[in-house]
Design a protein around this motif. Structure first.
Motif, PDB file in Angstrom:
ATOM      1  N   GLY A 237       0.788  -1.223   0.000  1.00 29.20           N
ATOM      2  CA  GLY A 237       0.000   0.000   0.000  1.00 29.20           C
ATOM      3  C   GLY A 237       0.817   1.267   0.000  1.00 29.20           C
ATOM      4  N   ALA A 238       2.007   1.228  -0.581  1.00 29.92           N
ATOM      5  CA  ALA A 238       2.870   2.410  -0.612  1.00 29.92           C
ATOM      6  C   ALA A 238       2.253   3.499  -1.484  1.00 29.92           C
ATOM      7  CB  ALA A 238       4.256   2.043  -1.132  1.00 29.92           C
ATOM      8  N   ASN A 239       2.520   4.729  -1.137  1.00 26.74           N
ATOM      9  CA  ASN A 239       2.072   5.863  -1.934  1.00 26.74           C
ATOM     10  C   ASN A 239       2.701   5.778  -3.331  1.00 26.74           C
ATOM     11  OD1 ASN A 239       2.341   8.791  -2.985  1.00 26.74           O
ATOM     12  ND2 ASN A 239       0.916   8.988  -1.270  1.00 26.74           N
ATOM     13  N   ARG A 240       1.944   6.212  -4.352  1.00 22.51           N
ATOM     14  CA  ARG A 240       2.463   6.125  -5.723  1.00 22.51           C
ATOM     15  C   ARG A 240       3.738   6.935  -5.917  1.00 22.51           C
ATOM     16  NH1 ARG A 240      -1.704   8.551  -9.869  1.00 22.51           N
ATOM     17  NH2 ARG A 240       0.019   7.946 -11.228  1.00 22.51           N
ATOM     18  N   TRP A 241       3.933   7.983  -5.093  1.00 17.31           N
ATOM     19  CA  TRP A 241       5.175   8.747  -5.201  1.00 17.31           C
ATOM     20  C   TRP A 241       6.382   7.917  -4.788  1.00 17.31           C
ATOM     21  CZ3 TRP A 241       4.841  12.806  -8.058  1.00 17.31           C
ATOM     22  CH2 TRP A 241       3.639  13.523  -8.114  1.00 17.31           C
ATOM     23  N   MET A 242       6.159   6.949  -3.899  1.00 12.36           N
ATOM     24  CA  MET A 242       7.246   6.048  -3.535  1.00 12.36           C
ATOM     25  C   MET A 242       7.654   5.195  -4.736  1.00 12.36           C
ATOM     26  SD  MET A 242       8.031   6.800  -0.460  1.00 12.36           S
ATOM     27  CE  MET A 242       7.672   8.493  -0.985  1.00 12.36           C
ATOM     28  N   GLY A 243       6.672   4.849  -5.560  1.00 11.98           N
ATOM     29  CA  GLY A 243       6.981   4.115  -6.778  1.00 11.98           C
ATOM     30  C   GLY A 243       7.829   4.931  -7.735  1.00 11.98           C
ATOM     31  N   LEU A 244       7.542   6.236  -7.837  1.00 15.22           N
ATOM     32  CA  LEU A 244       8.350   7.104  -8.689  1.00 15.22           C
ATOM     33  C   LEU A 244       9.789   7.182  -8.186  1.00 15.22           C
ATOM     34  CD1 LEU A 244       5.980  10.119  -9.447  1.00 15.22           C
ATOM     35  CD2 LEU A 244       6.842   8.435 -11.072  1.00 15.22           C
ATOM     36  N   VAL A 245       9.935   7.326  -6.875  1.00 14.57           N
ATOM     37  CA  VAL A 245      11.286   7.391  -6.297  1.00 14.57           C
ATOM     38  C   VAL A 245      12.017   6.071  -6.528  1.00 14.57           C
ATOM     39  CG1 VAL A 245      12.583   7.612  -4.145  1.00 14.57           C
ATOM     40  CG2 VAL A 245      10.616   9.097  -4.571  1.00 14.57           C
ATOM     41  N   ALA A 246      11.303   4.964  -6.343  1.00 16.77           N
ATOM     42  CA  ALA A 246      11.923   3.648  -6.561  1.00 16.77           C
ATOM     43  C   ALA A 246      12.341   3.472  -8.016  1.00 16.77           C
ATOM     44  CB  ALA A 246      10.954   2.544  -6.146  1.00 16.77           C
ATOM     45  N   SER A 247      11.520   3.956  -8.953  1.00 10.46           N
ATOM     46  CA  SER A 247      11.875   3.820 -10.369  1.00 10.46           C
ATOM     47  C   SER A 247      13.100   4.665 -10.715  1.00 10.46           C
ATOM     48  CB  SER A 247      10.681   4.210 -11.252  1.00 10.46           C
ATOM     49  OG  SER A 247      10.391   5.591 -11.155  1.00 10.46           O
ATOM     50  N   LEU A 248      13.227   5.839 -10.104  1.00 10.22           N
ATOM     51  CA  LEU A 248      14.426   6.653 -10.314  1.00 10.22           C
ATOM     52  C   LEU A 248      15.674   5.943  -9.769  1.00 10.22           C
ATOM     53  CD1 LEU A 248      13.146  10.253  -9.456  1.00 10.22           C
ATOM     54  CD2 LEU A 248      13.937   9.433 -11.684  1.00 10.22           C
TER      55      LEU A 248
END
Length: 295
Positions: free
Chosen positions: A91-102
């Protein structure tokens, strides 16, 4: 007129590459609502995979191209298994996904730099890649035709998969509403993996196309193309796959025309300026549907 026709051919070849990359980018966003900023680095990995298979194993370009698609698709699939999937389940925030992709993007660049170095590398010349046809005052390179044909074939195969196969119909159902897909028995977890693989494979294909078209492969080649993919995604309309393909084509033509008729230094400024004007007039993109929020 001859200059216009010549630059149109050049722009279509470049735009076809942008379109392949942008379609994968958009498919991932449209189906899973994930903006994977590591797509540019996955493209770069695909380009290096195709290059190494051609140089080290002396494979012909077509088998290297297909294998590079599979390798890049596998990298994208691993990113879902190791990074994005666990984040979504927790349930991580979608912004965490952006940071992880970077972070994943920088990791892939660092690995490729360590293994292959930072120098620009080139695909070996072959008899057919150097062929040029003179049609009046217009020169058509065999590489340009190969890039355009490969892009058309990939688009046609993707359209067939999405519209004519059970997996494609399930992916479209999942894109419409994940909760509905689960209710009708769609294996969401497996389809997430398939979607990641498809988008990675398209990125790998675009990487090899760019590598042979520009005769240059480097660890940083994905950073610029990432911006082009984002631009095509927004220009065509968020989540609109055909729109992303047209957006990539428009972007390629705009770049080439600006170099031919203005200055090469203004290439990106003109292209992104045109996108800005389109979005000012139509914020949802060329083919997107405007949405309204009600209180």
């Amino acid at each position: 007129m001859e200059v216009f026709l010549q630059q149109t051919i050049n722009g279509v070849a470049l735009g076809a590459t942008y379109a392949v990359f942008a379609v994968g980018f958009t498919l991932l966003f449209g189906v899973l609502n994930v903006l994977n900023l590591a797509q540019g680095s996955i493209l770069m990995v695909g380009a290096f995979a195709g290059l190494e298979l051609t140089l080290a194993l002396h494979w012909p370009l077509l088998p290297s191209f297909l294998a590079a698609m599979a390798i890049a698709g596998g990298i994208a699939l691993l990113s879902e298994l190791i990074v994005f999937g666990p984040l979504a389940r927790r349930g991580a925030n979608r912004w965490m996904g952006l940071v992880a992709s970077l972070a994943l993007s920088r990791l892939l660049i660092a690995i490729v730099q360590e293994v292959f170095g930072t120098q620009v590398r080139r695909f070996p010349p072959t008899p057919w890649t150097g062929q040029v046809w003179q049609l009046g005052a217009v020169r058509v390179q065999s590489l340009q035709l190969a890039v355009i044909v490969a892009a058309v074939v990939l688009m046609a195969v993707l359209a067939w998969v999405l519209r004519r196969t059970r997996a494609g119909l399930a992916i479209r159902t999942m894109a419409f509403k994940p909760s509905v897909a689960q209710l009708v028995g769609v294996p969401v977890a497996r389809l997430r993996l398939l979607t990641y693989f498809i988008t990675g494979a398209l990125a790998g294909a675009a990487g090899v196309q760019l590598g042979v078209l520009y005769d240059a492969v480097s660890p940083f080649m994905g950073e610029n193309i990432l911006l082009k993919g984002l631009s095509a995604l927004i220009l065509g309309g968020l989540g609109h796959v055909p729109g992303a393909a047209i957006g990539g084509l428009v972007l390629g033509l705009t770049e080439v025309y600006s170099v031919a008729y203005l200055q090469s230094s203004l290439r990106d400024a003109v292209a992104f300026g045109a996108i800005f004007l389109v979005l000012v007039c139509r914020p949802s993109g060329l083919f997107g549907t405007a949405t309204r929020q009600r209180a």
